[in-house]
Design a protein around this motif. Structure first.
Motif, PDB file in Angstrom:
ATOM      1  N   GLN A  61       0.808  -1.211   0.000  1.00 10.48           N
ATOM      2  CA  GLN A  61       0.000   0.000   0.000  1.00 10.48           C
ATOM      3  C   GLN A  61       0.849   1.271   0.000  1.00 10.48           C
ATOM      4  O   GLN A  61       0.572   2.227  -0.741  1.00 10.48           O
ATOM      5  CB  GLN A  61      -0.929   0.005   1.220  1.00 10.48           C
ATOM      6  CG  GLN A  61      -2.002   1.090   1.163  1.00 10.48           C
ATOM      7  CD  GLN A  61      -3.051   0.835   0.089  1.00 10.48           C
ATOM      8  OE1 GLN A  61      -3.714  -0.195   0.090  1.00 10.48           O
ATOM      9  NE2 GLN A  61      -3.218   1.776  -0.834  1.00 10.48           N
ATOM     10  N   ASN A  65       0.823   3.952  -3.030  1.00 13.62           N
ATOM     11  CA  ASN A  65       0.367   5.333  -2.838  1.00 13.62           C
ATOM     12  C   ASN A  65       1.416   6.334  -3.315  1.00 13.62           C
ATOM     13  O   ASN A  65       1.092   7.335  -3.966  1.00 13.62           O
ATOM     14  CB  ASN A  65       0.049   5.586  -1.363  1.00 13.62           C
ATOM     15  CG  ASN A  65      -1.188   4.846  -0.908  1.00 13.62           C
ATOM     16  OD1 ASN A  65      -1.992   4.393  -1.711  1.00 13.62           O
ATOM     17  ND2 ASN A  65      -1.350   4.695   0.394  1.00 13.62           N
ATOM     18  N   GLN A 179      -9.653   2.545  -5.027  1.00 11.41           N
ATOM     19  CA  GLN A 179      -9.066   3.785  -5.536  1.00 11.41           C
ATOM     20  C   GLN A 179      -9.489   4.067  -6.972  1.00 11.41           C
ATOM     21  O   GLN A 179      -9.122   5.086  -7.539  1.00 11.41           O
ATOM     22  CB  GLN A 179      -7.543   3.707  -5.440  1.00 11.41           C
ATOM     23  CG  GLN A 179      -7.039   3.593  -4.003  1.00 11.41           C
ATOM     24  CD  GLN A 179      -5.523   3.522  -3.923  1.00 11.41           C
ATOM     25  OE1 GLN A 179      -4.826   4.243  -4.623  1.00 11.41           O
ATOM     26  NE2 GLN A 179      -5.006   2.673  -3.062  1.00 11.41           N
ATOM     27  N   ARG A 219     -10.184   8.325   1.242  1.00 10.70           N
ATOM     28  CA  ARG A 219      -9.121   8.390   0.254  1.00 10.70           C
ATOM     29  C   ARG A 219      -9.299   9.594  -0.656  1.00 10.70           C
ATOM     30  O   ARG A 219      -8.338  10.276  -1.009  1.00 10.70           O
ATOM     31  CB  ARG A 219      -9.098   7.120  -0.601  1.00 10.70           C
ATOM     32  CG  ARG A 219      -8.835   5.845   0.178  1.00 10.70           C
ATOM     33  CD  ARG A 219      -7.497   5.829   0.817  1.00 10.70           C
ATOM     34  NE  ARG A 219      -6.433   6.069  -0.156  1.00 10.70           N
ATOM     35  CZ  ARG A 219      -5.166   6.265   0.158  1.00 10.70           C
ATOM     36  NH1 ARG A 219      -4.797   6.294   1.415  1.00 10.70           N
ATOM     37  NH2 ARG A 219      -4.267   6.441  -0.791  1.00 10.70           N
TER      38      ARG A 219
END
Length: 221
Positions: A61, A65, A179, A219
């Motif tokens: 993760q 990101n 996402q 997010r």
């Protein structure tokens, strides 16, 4: 492998990677070329020619990101974008080094645990069958162990029982898919093996403390 969404690969200098695939949909890939001899990576940054192992089709993760942020800066006309991209490049390297150190510790032989080659086989199998219900017997047979000895050795090696590990990896995949605004929560749940949206929501909240919709909102915020 049947699922490449959200996958990362790292190929260090001096290594060669090649392969082929028959995608069901158009594949979109972003490549970052990192030159650790660049003045950007000087001793003051704490990075001096790090040795990082090759890693194919993985997900982390933090790395994901940072890579997304760096990708967003490519081609930006903002005067401060270059400095931000350079900072993100340093962060990306640090994240890869952190992942390397974490993996090295996790794969050290543990007394009573599984050998590294068995761990690797199990991890690859679980990644390829995230959306399926995989029985304890199937996993045990994969490494030629009885169900009892396998369950005990797996927990010693990974820190959690097989079912929990499988579910954690499902939720990692779900976080990655959330996402993507084009995918609904229902579609994501189906992709990772949940027939009912309510079941996916309960499982996701149990692991993350948030519903999928709440997580996506955080997010985007």
């Amino acid at each position: 492998m049947r699922e490449f969404n959200g996958k990362l690969s790292f190929v260090p200098a001096g290594h060669c990677f090649y392969g082929w695939q028959i995608p069901r949909v158009l594949t979109r890939v972003t490549y970052f070329y990192i030159d650790v001899q660049d003045p950007l990576f000087d001793p003051e940054t704490g990075i001096t020619c790090p040795l990082i192992s090759p890693r194919l089709f993985f997900f982390d993760q933090a790395v994901w990101n940072t890579a997304l942020k760096l990708k967003a800066e490519v081609g930006s006309c903002d005067p401060g974008s270059r400095q931000y991209a350079e900072a993100l490049s340093l962060v990306l390297i640090h994240e890869l080094i952190r992942l390397e150190r974490t993996t090295s510790v996790a794969t050290r032989p543990i007394r009573g645990g599984l050998p590294v080659w068995q761990q690797k086989r199990l991890v690859e199998f679980i990644e390829e069958h995230l959306a399926e219900d995989v029985s304890l017997l199937t996993l045990a047979e994969l490494v030629d162990l009885s169900v009892y000895h396998f369950a005990r050795a797996f927990k010693q090696s990974f820190g959690v029982p097989p079912h929990r590990y499988h579910m954690d990896r499902r939720m990692d995949r779900a976080r990655s898919l959330l996402q993507r605004p084009a995918l609904s929560v229902t579609q994501i749940g189906i992709q990772i093996g949940f027939r009912e949206t309510s079941s996916f929501t309960r499982a996701f909240r149990k692991i993350t403390g948030l519903t999928p919709t709440e997580y996506r909102g955080h997010r985007e915020a």
